[in-house]
Design an enzyme around this catalytic site. Structure first.
Site, PDB file in Angstrom:
ATOM      1  N   GLU A 148     -59.719  74.346 -44.829  1.00 52.66           N
ATOM      2  CA  GLU A 148     -59.037  73.547 -45.860  1.00 52.66           C
ATOM      3  C   GLU A 148     -57.899  74.280 -46.535  1.00 52.66           C
ATOM      4  O   GLU A 148     -56.975  73.664 -47.073  1.00 52.66           O
ATOM      5  CB  GLU A 148     -60.061  73.078 -46.903  1.00 52.66           C
ATOM      6  CG  GLU A 148     -61.017  72.028 -46.349  1.00 52.66           C
ATOM      7  CD  GLU A 148     -62.095  71.648 -47.350  1.00 52.66           C
ATOM      8  OE1 GLU A 148     -62.607  72.559 -48.025  1.00 52.66           O
ATOM      9  OE2 GLU A 148     -62.409  70.455 -47.458  1.00 52.66           O
ATOM     10  N   ASP A 175     -58.136  62.711 -42.600  1.00 53.48           N
ATOM     11  CA  ASP A 175     -58.466  62.827 -44.028  1.00 53.48           C
ATOM     12  C   ASP A 175     -57.632  63.943 -44.679  1.00 53.48           C
ATOM     13  O   ASP A 175     -57.156  63.796 -45.810  1.00 53.48           O
ATOM     14  CB  ASP A 175     -59.967  63.080 -44.222  1.00 53.48           C
ATOM     15  CG  ASP A 175     -60.492  64.241 -43.383  1.00 53.48           C
ATOM     16  OD1 ASP A 175     -59.814  64.635 -42.411  1.00 53.48           O
ATOM     17  OD2 ASP A 175     -61.580  64.758 -43.697  1.00 53.48           O
ATOM     18  N   HIS A 199     -64.252  61.761 -39.429  1.00 53.51           N
ATOM     19  CA  HIS A 199     -62.857  62.208 -39.461  1.00 53.51           C
ATOM     20  C   HIS A 199     -62.741  63.448 -38.578  1.00 53.51           C
ATOM     21  O   HIS A 199     -62.631  64.562 -39.061  1.00 53.51           O
ATOM     22  CB  HIS A 199     -62.433  62.508 -40.902  1.00 53.51           C
ATOM     23  CG  HIS A 199     -61.812  61.329 -41.585  1.00 53.51           C
ATOM     24  ND1 HIS A 199     -60.648  60.739 -41.125  1.00 53.51           N
ATOM     25  CD2 HIS A 199     -62.203  60.614 -42.654  1.00 53.51           C
ATOM     26  CE1 HIS A 199     -60.348  59.719 -41.914  1.00 53.51           C
ATOM     27  NE2 HIS A 199     -61.272  59.614 -42.838  1.00 53.51           N
ATOM     28  N   TYR A 241     -49.141  54.708 -26.302  1.00 52.24           N
ATOM     29  CA  TYR A 241     -48.038  55.154 -27.138  1.00 52.24           C
ATOM     30  C   TYR A 241     -46.906  55.734 -26.306  1.00 52.24           C
ATOM     31  O   TYR A 241     -47.125  56.369 -25.292  1.00 52.24           O
ATOM     32  CB  TYR A 241     -48.533  56.211 -28.124  1.00 52.24           C
ATOM     33  CG  TYR A 241     -49.582  55.701 -29.084  1.00 52.24           C
ATOM     34  CD1 TYR A 241     -49.643  54.347 -29.408  1.00 52.24           C
ATOM     35  CD2 TYR A 241     -50.493  56.558 -29.660  1.00 52.24           C
ATOM     36  CE1 TYR A 241     -50.600  53.878 -30.287  1.00 52.24           C
ATOM     37  CE2 TYR A 241     -51.456  56.095 -30.546  1.00 52.24           C
ATOM     38  CZ  TYR A 241     -51.508  54.750 -30.860  1.00 52.24           C
ATOM     39  OH  TYR A 241     -52.439  54.282 -31.725  1.00 52.24           O
TER      40      TYR A 241
END
Ligand SMILES: [Zn+2]
Length: 404
Positions: A383, A111, A106, A306
């Site tokens: 985090e 995640d 990841h 994209y």
């Protein structure tokens, strides 16, 4: 969090649930999956949503998940997105929750996106009595080049919220480009279109000592590589820019043979649909013209990637207002220019006015100049930034569902 002075009910609530959000993120981080079918990731998401009392729906053609949260009273629907997939890299962060699979990581923080959206869902459910309308949660696989969002749209994503189409859409992307806990967004083009170029120059092989008896595809290919750069500077408005990069050159087998073919491959990026079409035409003209000038032929393949990710002006104003309120004035910034990366949330924004924003997560102890970036196998996200992300998801949804 660095900005300890900031306090807002959504941010406080997000910080309170952060341990469980981090736990989910780490579970996902250990088992990254790539592409459109992500059975483990999908199962974890289904389980977490069911645990929140929702009735998640798994995708049919791809490994996606959607779920709806109903507010207390009828009202508009907002779509909130998280992407789910990892990248083909072997993790070298040394984290104790690092990927358990060589060749999968990841490395783009998807995640964290799943975990943040799950946290936001929990807070929105807790406060359900206070808002009207619906929140459509979109968990999409295959963002990293697999067009997962497009498959979900084709599968009826926008009809999956009880019949009422979303009238707003929002996604966050975590990034180590920005310091932790910040929100960066801009109206208009936010990310570029990204198309893949493959160019095969066909000449006529021969002996390297007598090039006049052959048609050398290598010299033609070399001229095309440089001419494409010249085209970008001479044919493209500096204020509606394009990037063309040839990243792969393959030709020849040894020192005394002129080969039959030379192969070039690379990428083109633009920040407007009109520029995208114009640059495609210019590339074709350059390739055909140079090949013809030297008696060679050329095959050009432009594989569509994209589209440009375009943020809606009014929705972006709402995101800015929400972010200023929940994470603070100083932590909310207007991004001065688009980022030349590409993102398949662009497909959603082609159909629903909305926006994508970045949430900064560069660990405070890392030098910005050398911090490993998204897609590096050494990238580490702070985090604690997920609290800012959760609060922003909630802030945007609540604002949208109260004013529109
Ligand atoms: Zn990403």
């Amino acid at each position: 969090m660095q900005q300890t002075g900031i306090a807002h009910p959504y941010l406080d609530a997000a910080r309170e649930i952060l341990p469980e959000v981090i736990a989910l993120r780490r579970r996902l981080h250990r088992v990254p999956e790539i592409g459109l079918g992500l059975p483990l990731t999908q199962a974890l998401i289904l389980e977490a949503l069911s645990g929140l009392g929702l009735e998640p729906v798994a995708g049919v053609t791809v490994g996606s998940v959607v779920a709806t949260i109903e507010g207390a009273r009828p009202g508009p629907t907002i779509l909130l997105r998280a992407d789910m997939d990892g990248l083909p890299l072997t993790e070298e962060t040394g984290l104790d929750f690092a990927s358990e699979h060589d060749g999968r990581m990841h490395a783009c923080g998807h995640d964290t996106h799943v975990a943040m959206l799950m946290g936001a869902a929990r807070l929105l459910i807790d406060d359900r009595a206070a808002w009207r309308g619906r929140v459509l949660l979109m968990f999409q696989p295959g963002e990293e080049g697999f067009h997962g969002a497009r498959y979900m749209l084709e599968e009826g994503l926008l009809e999956q919220s009880g019949g009422e189409r979303p009238s707003g859409a929002f996604a966050l992307h975590i990034s180590t480009l920005y310091e932790t806990g910040t929100i960066d967004v801009r109206p208009g083009p936010m990310l570029a279109s990204g198309d893949t170029l493959r160019i095969t120059v066909r000449g006529r092989g021969g002996h390297a000592s007598t090039p006049h008896t052959a048609v050398d595809p290598i010299t033609v290919a070399a001229e095309i590589v440089l001419a494409l750069q010249l085209m970008v500077t001479r044919r493209v408005d500096a204020f509606d820019p394009a990037v063309v990069t040839i990243a792969q050159v393959v030709a020849g087998t040894t020192t005394n043979i002129i080969p039959e073919t030379a192969f070039l491959a690379g990428t083109m990026r633009t920040v407007s649909a009109a520029r995208r079409e114009a640059v495609k035409a210019e590339i074709r003209r350059v390739c055909d013209g140079i090949a013809a000038a030297h008696g060679a032929s050329v095959e050009l393949e432009i594989e569509p990637g994209y589209p440009v990710t375009v943020n809606d002006d009014a929705f972006t104003a709402l995101v800015l207002a929400a972010a200023r309120e929940v994470v603070g004035e100083e932590q909310t910034r207007l991004l001065p220019a688009p980022i030349m990366g590409a993102e398949d949330f662009s497909y959603v924004l082609q159909q629903v006015p909305g926006a994508m924003a970045f949430v900064g997560a560069r660990p405070p102890d890392i030098d910005p100049a050398t911090a490993p970036m998204n897609h590096s196998n050494r990238v580490v996200f702070d985090e604690s930034a997920m609290a800012a992300g959760i609060a922003t998801y909630v802030g945007v949804a609540r604002r949208f569902l109260s004013v529109s």
